[in-house]
Design an enzyme around this catalytic site. Structure first.
Site, PDB file in Angstrom:
ATOM      1  N   TYR A 151       1.047  -0.891  -0.189  1.00  0.00           N
ATOM      2  CA  TYR A 151      -0.155   0.000  -0.097  1.00  0.00           C
ATOM      3  C   TYR A 151       0.651   1.150   0.153  1.00  0.00           C
ATOM      4  CZ  TYR A 151      -3.074   3.519   1.888  1.00  0.00           C
ATOM      5  OH  TYR A 151      -4.069   4.726   1.460  1.00  0.00           O
TER       6      TYR A 151
ATOM      7  N   GLU B  76     -12.268   6.244   5.470  1.00  0.00           N
ATOM      8  CA  GLU B  76     -11.716   6.296   6.308  1.00  0.00           C
ATOM      9  C   GLU B  76     -12.611   6.290   7.159  1.00  0.00           C
ATOM     10  OE1 GLU B  76      -9.018   7.969   7.305  1.00  0.00           O
ATOM     11  OE2 GLU B  76      -7.612   7.066   5.089  1.00  0.00           O
TER      12      GLU B  76
ATOM     13  N   TRP C 119      -6.230   0.470  10.023  1.00  0.00           N
ATOM     14  CA  TRP C 119      -6.250   0.819   9.127  1.00  0.00           C
ATOM     15  C   TRP C 119      -5.577  -1.012   7.738  1.00  0.00           C
ATOM     16  CZ3 TRP C 119      -8.514   3.126   5.326  1.00  0.00           C
ATOM     17  CH2 TRP C 119      -7.639   3.054   3.785  1.00  0.00           C
TER      18      TRP C 119
END
Length: 189
Positions: free
Chosen positions: A26, A48, A56
């Site tokens: 990522y 988000e 995350w």
């Protein structure tokens, strides 16, 4: 956590990315790169929101399931979801099954589809005109005047699950700011 780590490939990267795996991928291919498009920005805004209170990596590993469940975050398709869809999504083990977060993603789609000029232009209007590359994690902000303004404006339009910290994370993820640490192979300039 170290500020920089050397990956399995010998490249220095931001310490949060680790030396390999999902975070490193990522970091290397998406985080901090310029992203545009209403649906693409809606996906990041939605993810988000789903991330709130979680790591995350949890969202990152469920992203493909989220894309399938939420019609690849096509704003009009998500805005058309019904209460029956909410009930169906609450049984989907591939996503984060929070009624409040699912309902907010649908509600947010209904709000952002009506933003004059589109979501992409609206969000990018909050991007800072200047930004100093952090040398270490201690110099990396979690919120800025711009992220506070973005969150406040989005809340005023009716967007849910957004605050200054998640707005700043959105800015980082979409390349509005480049917070790759000095010395990271992805740091530009």
């Amino acid at each position: 956590m170290q500020d920089l780590v050397t990956g399995e490939d010998g490249l220095p990267r931001c310490g949060w990315a680790g030396t390999g795996g999902d975070y490193a991928s990522y970091h290397d291919t998406e985080w901090g790169r310029t992203l545009h498009g209403d649906d693409a920005m809606f996906e990041r805004l939605s993810l988000e929101g789903f991330q709130a209170g979680l790591a995350w990596i949890t969202v990152l590993r469920k992203r493909e399931a989220f894309r399938a469940a939420f019609h690849h975050f096509q704003i009009d398709a998500v805005a058309a979801l019904t209460e029956a869809d909410v009930e169906r999504l609450l049984t989907d083990p591939g996503i984060i099954r929070s009624r409040a977060k699912i309902e907010s993603a649908i509600s947010n789609a209904r709000v952002v589809r009506d933003i004059p000029g589109g979501l992409d232009a609206y969000l990018w209007s909050f991007a800072p005109t200047t930004h100093r590359r952090p040398k270490n994690f201690g110099e990396t902000p979690t919120e800025t005047p711009e992220s506070k303004a973005m969150a406040k404006a989005l809340k005023k339009t009716g967007v849910k699950f957004i605050g200054p910290t998640s707005a700043y994370a959105l800015m980082q993820a979409t390349g509005m700011v480049d917070d790759h640490l000095k010395g990271c192979f992805r740091a530009e300039g």
